[in-house]
Structures are given as C-alpha cells and as structure tokens.
Design an enzyme around this catalytic site. Structure first.
Site, PDB file in Angstrom:
ATOM      1  N   GLU A 183      -3.199   5.856   0.203  1.00 28.55           N
ATOM      2  CA  GLU A 183      -4.244   6.309   1.131  1.00 28.55           C
ATOM      3  C   GLU A 183      -3.744   7.563   1.836  1.00 28.55           C
ATOM      4  OE1 GLU A 183      -5.688   3.097   3.628  1.00 28.55           O
ATOM      5  OE2 GLU A 183      -5.554   1.657   1.985  1.00 28.55           O
ATOM      6  N   GLU A 216      -2.358  -5.294   3.997  1.00 28.83           N
ATOM      7  CA  GLU A 216      -1.940  -5.360   5.409  1.00 28.83           C
ATOM      8  C   GLU A 216      -1.654  -6.771   5.929  1.00 28.83           C
ATOM      9  OE1 GLU A 216      -4.892  -3.104   7.580  1.00 28.83           O
ATOM     10  OE2 GLU A 216      -4.663  -1.371   6.272  1.00 28.83           O
TER      11      GLU A 216
END
Ligand code: 9MR
Length: 332
Positions: free
Chosen positions: A235, A130
């Site tokens: 995810e 991220e």
C-alpha cells in the site's frame, strides 16, 4: 517477477477513462481499494455481493492483469450485521468459514492465460489484515475473542482449503518498526510450525518523507525473507504533510477532527513547492533502488491509488487536506 500494482475501484474503472489509460500503460496487477473487502461482499448470512469485485476481475482479464485480493479478514471491515452477531461461537466460525469458502471459490474461477499457462486471475489473498498491535501482540477483535488465539491458523487453513493455488499473505502497517516486525515474524513462524500455508508478507508502506529509514525497510525485507516468505510492498504512498503527533502507520479509527481547517496542517493547498517535489522524488528513487537491490525477495509493489486526487491521505488523519503521495498528480 516483480509485479507493479495499483489499487482501483469498480466505479472508477467504469467511469474514468484517464484512470484506465494510466493504469494500462504502467502496471500489470490491480488490487481493489475497497470492493473485495468483507464489508462489500458479505452483506448478510448466505448473502454475497460479488458484483464490484467481478467488475475488477473482468477488467483485469481483458487487459492481461492479475488481481491480488484484499482482504478476507480485517477487524475494520466487518459488516454491521456480523459485528452485532449474537449467536454461538460455533455459528460464528461457520459463518466465517462459509464466507471464506464462497469468496475465494467465487473469485478463483476466473482464469487468464499468461505466458502460455492458464491460471486464476486472482493471484492470492491478504487472508488477515492488521492483526497486530504496535507491541507485536495480537489485537483485540471479534476474531480473537470468538475464534481464539489460534484464529489466524484457522482462517489460513480455511483459505487454503477452498483455493489451494492462491498465494496467501499476511498484511499490516508499521512492519518496519522493531516490535511490530518481531510480532509478525513470530506470527509467521507459528503459522508455519502449525502447518498453515503462508506465502508472503505485505508491508503496507504508508510512509513519510524520512520515516521509516531505508535501513529499517531493509532490515524488514531481510527478516521476512529469511522465513522463506516473499515480501510485498502492498500500500505504497508517501505523505508530504505534517504529522506532528508522531503518528505513523494507518490506524483508520484515529480521529483528529480538532485539526480540520487548520492551515498549518495543510501547508500546500494549491500546489507542491519544487523543494518538496524534489524530496519526494528522491525518496521514491531511494526506495525503489532498495527494492531493486532485493528484487529476488520482493514479489509485488502496489501503490495505494493512481492519482493524488483520489488518495485516502487527503482525508486521513485530518479531513479535507491536499496531499501529494502518489506518482501521478491531480491531472494525471
Ligand atoms: O483506502 C481505503 C479507504 O478508502 C477506506 O475508507 C478504508 C476503510 O475500508 O480503507 C482504506 O484502505 C486501508 C486498507 O484497506 C488497509 N490498510 C490501511 C488502508 C488505509 O486506511
């Protein structure tokens, strides 16, 4: 090979037999939900706690699974003592290098024999998680501030130096949105140009029933694989609950406390109506048809959890809801 993967925690492996039974029947790779993050491991300067990660590795080894390490560098998982670090920039960089060295070297020692070959249980690492803003620019973080705008190159090179066999990945959410996807493409190209090893991109896949569209997902698969990296869906979970703030992705710091206890925001507290179950099943079917279509480009699919009971989506972005994002319900 497409590796099917689940996230786990050391604590659930130790205490929950149902959890283990389902994992063993259907999957061949695991990822630690939290136990291999910087915050869990790097408990002080020159002080590491590998115990929970080791428990996961040992479970994987006994059951012939591989482990994908998540995540070395993530702005949301920096231990407090390091966030408040006041030493020099050089001392910070040394700490990060030592942490990467100790961590990847430690976990690369455990071997497993698969298809007659001895390999590390740990297949690879999300080196950076991220790092991008929604518009594709680099997110403000202590890493950007102290290590500079080439910090990804620095840390990917460090990871390769201390475990040259590991697959190195970049992992992020909203990588099916055009601006962020373009930012990630640019980032990967720049790593490649500057001689940093990058094997794969992890598309987090915290998705909804209708968003992103299959076309958007396919565009991303094609855009990343054109760069010569493998695509991983890292995810995967599909929220069925209202998301009225046009909120998407998985920025953990967003706070929607004012909606806690609001019945409109938690419409299925007892069970999921058949009509929604069908939509969810169809959504998973369509997504997996697309994955199968592009299986030569996809190296792994990881669900972010085993059962709905323990999904992070029961508490994000609003605490205390009942969500149904995974393949197994609350009774497995
Ligand atoms: O599911 C994880 C949750 O249990 C943790 O509290 C949280 C903070 O460490 O991280 C969650 O996992 C995140 C993952 O590491 C990175 N992408 C977003 C995931 C959901 O927030």
């Amino acid at each position: 090979m497409c590796i099917r993967d689940r996230i786990v925690s050391a604590q659930k492996l130790a205490t929950n037999t149902q959890f283990k039974a389902y994992l063993n029947n259907d999957f061949n790779s695991v990822t630690a939900e939290n136990d291999m993050k910087m915050r869990s491991i790097f408990i002080g300067p020159n002080n590491y706690d590998f115990s929970k990660g080791d428990a996961i590795i040992s479970y994987a080894k006994q059951n012939g699974f591989r482990v994908f390490g998540h995540a070395l560098i993530w702005h949301s998982s920096i231990p407090d003592w390091l966030v408040n670090f006041t030493g020099t920039d050089m001392a910070f960089e040394e700490l990060i290098e030592t942490y990467i060295k100790e961590t990847v070297a430690h976990f690369s020692q455990e071997k497993i024999i698969l298809n007659g070959q001895e390999i590390s249980v740990v297949a690879g690492w999300d080196v950076v998680n991220e790092a991008l803003n929604g518009d594709g620019t680099l997110r403000e973080s202590i890493f950007l501030k102290v290590l500079g705008e080439n910090y990804l190159e620095t840390v990917y090179k460090m990871a390769e130096k201390y475990d040259s066999n590991a697959d190195l990945a970049y992992n992020d959410y909203n990588l099916c949105k055009p601006k962020k996807r373009e930012g990630a493409v640019k980032l990967i190209k720049s790593l490649q140009k500057n001689g940093a090893k990058i094997n794969s991109v992890g598309i987090q896949a915290h998705w909804q029933l209708t968003s992103p569209t299959l076309e958007e997902i396919e565009t991303s698969i094609l855009a990343f694989s054109e760069l010569g990296v493998k695509v991983m869906f890292t995810e995967l979970d599909i929220s069925v609950l209202p998301n009225p703030w046009e909120l998407s992705g998985a920025e953990v710091t967003q706070n929607f406390k004012k909606f806690e206890g609001d019945k409109k925001m938690n419409p299925f507290p007892e069970n999921l109506p058949d009509s929604v179950k069908e939509k969810l099943a169809k959504r998973y079917e369509n997504i997996f048809k697309l994955f199968v279509k592009h299986k030569d480009k996809i190296s792994r699919v990881t669900f972010w959890g085993v059962t709905d009971k323990f999904s992070w989506l029961n508490d994000w972005p609003i605490k205390g809801r009942t969500n149904y994002p995974l393949l197994f319900d609350r009774n497995y």
